[in-house]
Structure formats: structure tokens, C-alpha cells
Design a protein around this motif. Structure first.
Motif, mmCIF file in Angstrom:
data_model
loop_
_atom_site.group_PDB
_atom_site.id
_atom_site.type_symbol
_atom_site.label_atom_id
_atom_site.label_comp_id
_atom_site.label_asym_id
_atom_site.label_seq_id
_atom_site.Cartn_x
_atom_site.Cartn_y
_atom_site.Cartn_z
ATOM 1 N N THR A 245 4.008 35.159 8.031
ATOM 2 C CA THR A 245 3.083 35.959 8.457
ATOM 3 C C THR A 245 2.397 35.453 9.867
ATOM 4 O O THR A 245 1.901 36.028 10.588
ATOM 5 C CB THR A 245 2.046 36.466 7.476
ATOM 6 O OG1 THR A 245 1.534 35.019 7.136
ATOM 7 C CG2 THR A 245 2.289 37.044 6.416
ATOM 8 N N HIS A 246 2.258 34.249 9.780
ATOM 9 C CA HIS A 246 1.604 33.428 10.939
ATOM 10 C C HIS A 246 0.163 33.688 10.951
ATOM 11 O O HIS A 246 -0.210 34.050 12.198
ATOM 12 C CB HIS A 246 2.440 33.541 12.232
ATOM 13 C CG HIS A 246 3.940 32.841 12.180
ATOM 14 N ND1 HIS A 246 4.275 31.696 12.237
ATOM 15 C CD2 HIS A 246 4.891 33.926 12.103
ATOM 16 C CE1 HIS A 246 5.525 31.471 12.123
ATOM 17 N NE2 HIS A 246 5.980 32.911 12.255
ATOM 18 N N GLY B 171 -2.878 32.069 10.608
ATOM 19 C CA GLY B 171 -3.732 31.136 11.052
ATOM 20 C C GLY B 171 -5.197 31.150 10.383
ATOM 21 O O GLY B 171 -5.339 32.193 9.495
ATOM 22 N N ASN C 265 9.494 29.344 1.826
ATOM 23 C CA ASN C 265 8.658 30.720 2.050
ATOM 24 C C ASN C 265 8.758 31.582 0.929
ATOM 25 O O ASN C 265 7.463 32.221 0.574
ATOM 26 C CB ASN C 265 9.503 31.426 3.408
ATOM 27 C CG ASN C 265 9.464 30.753 4.534
ATOM 28 O OD1 ASN C 265 8.828 29.652 4.745
ATOM 29 N ND2 ASN C 265 10.312 31.147 5.492
ATOM 30 N N SER D 97 -6.577 39.568 12.539
ATOM 31 C CA SER D 97 -5.268 39.203 12.384
ATOM 32 C C SER D 97 -4.311 40.279 13.050
ATOM 33 O O SER D 97 -4.805 41.506 13.064
ATOM 34 C CB SER D 97 -4.741 39.260 10.838
ATOM 35 O OG SER D 97 -3.490 39.240 10.621
ATOM 36 N N PRO E 228 4.964 30.726 6.737
ATOM 37 C CA PRO E 228 5.613 31.186 8.066
ATOM 38 C C PRO E 228 5.598 32.556 8.472
ATOM 39 O O PRO E 228 6.141 32.758 9.745
ATOM 40 C CB PRO E 228 6.524 30.429 8.065
ATOM 41 C CG PRO E 228 6.932 29.674 6.822
ATOM 42 C CD PRO E 228 5.791 30.009 6.053
#
Length: 195
Positions: A73-74, A76, A3, A86, A71
Motif C-alpha cells: 500500500t505504501h 506512509g 508482504n 492517503s 509495501p
């Protein structure tokens, strides 16, 4: 990829993208003004402008991909293409998406410039003056280190460079060696009586 590495890569690629994009804008302005000297021929400005634009896209892609897969912030992939979708820093990330999509329009029309014509290409290319400031605001409002001294100084240098070049563009005539002859010819043609 850890990360921490993703975070540093995202921030670093974003900062490099800002510097490269600012250089592309400045070189584009100098290219329009036909700036050249004995040690710096005009073709060098045009070629460097194009190559830096491509390099900007590489770093921008790295910035987007690492931000999406991080991972923490996730985000997408939808966030990368749909502005303001978002849940994480919605406004600031939305600005980044808008700036990216405007740049994408500029790049795509540059690739098909021969098919769409000079006038359409030039019209879309004016989006640079919208995309660049949106990208700067995105960078200033997004990340945890957005207001750190080094990034603030980097943003300030980019803003001064682009604003200086823009001011220079709008206060200086084009150095087109044929501009006066072309204007005289167009004036003469316009004065002719229709038959």
C-alpha cells in the motif's frame, strides 16, 4: 517480514481490535449502569473495561504499524495521523484515522482524568459513541476480505452486542444504590429559599 505476513497481521490485528473495542464499549456501558451479580462484582466490570481498553490499544498499534510498513500500500506515517491523506482507499482509511484519533482523545483524557475533572472526562468519553461506528465502517470498507463470511459475521456480532448494550443503557435507569437519595437531596437543596 514478508508482504503476506504483514497483510495477515494487519487484517488479524484489525479484526481483534474490533472485537476488543466492542467489548470495551459494552463493558463501559455495563459499568455506567452498575451491573453486577453475586458471581460478577462491579469492580470486575470496571477493571476488565480498563484492561481490555489497554489491550485494544496494543492491537490497534499493531494494526496501524503493519499497515503503514506494508509495501503493497505504501501508506506512509502521514496517513496514520492525517485523515483522508492517503491515495489508497482514501475515504475508508481516513475513517480509520478519525476513529483512531477519537480513541486517542478518550485514552489521553482518561489518563489525566484527575486533572481535567469528571465533567470534562465524561464529555470526551461520549466520543466512544462516535468512534466505534466509524471504526466499524472503516473495517467494512477497507481490506480485500472485508466482506468475507467470517469477517462479516464477526462484525455483525460486534454490532449486535454494542447496539444491544446501547439500547439497554438508554432504556434502563442506572442501578446506583444512592441515586434516589441523591435526587431527593438535590431536590430539597434546590427548594431552599436563598438567604
Amino acid at each position: 517480514m514478508s508482504n503476506t505476513l504483514l497483510w495477515y497481521t494487519t487484517r488479524g490485528a484489525g479484526a481483534v481490535s474490533l472485537v476488543l473495542l466492542s467489548a470495551v464499549v459494552v463493558l463501559g456501558i455495563l459499568s455506567v449502569l452498575r451491573v453486577q451479580s453475586a458471581g460478577w462484582p462491579r469492580f470486575l466490570t470496571v477493571g476488565l473495561h480498563r484492561n481490555l481498553a489497554l489491550m485494544t490499544l496494543v492491537f490497534l498499534a499493531l494494526h496501524i504499524v503493519t499497515a503503514v510498513v506494508d509495501p503493497f500500500t505504501h501508506l506512509g506515517w502521514l496517513t496514520a495521523v492525517v485523515p483522508f491523506s492517503s491515495y489508497y482507499r482514501t475515504f475508508w482509511l481516513g475513517l480509520g484515522t478519525v476513529a483512531f484519533e477519537l480513541l486517542l482523545a478518550i485514552v489521553l483524557t482518561s489518563l489525566v482524568r484527575g486533572f481535567i475533572g469528571q465533567a470534562a472526562w465524561r464529555l470526551v468519553h461520549w466520543l466512544t459513541y462516535v468512534s466505534w461506528p466509524i471504526a466499524v465502517v472503516h473495517g467494512a470498507g477497507t481490506g480485500t476480505d472485508a466482506w468475507s463470511a467470517w469477517l462479516f459475521a464477526l462484525q455483525a456480532v460486534c454490532v449486535v452486542a454494542v447496539l444491544g448494550a446501547t439500547l439497554y443503557r438508554f432504556t434502563t435507569r442506572s442501578r446506583d444504590p444512592l441515586a434516589d437519595a441523591r435526587t431527593s437531596f438535590e431536590t430539597a437543596v434546590d427548594r431552599r429559599d436563598p438567604r
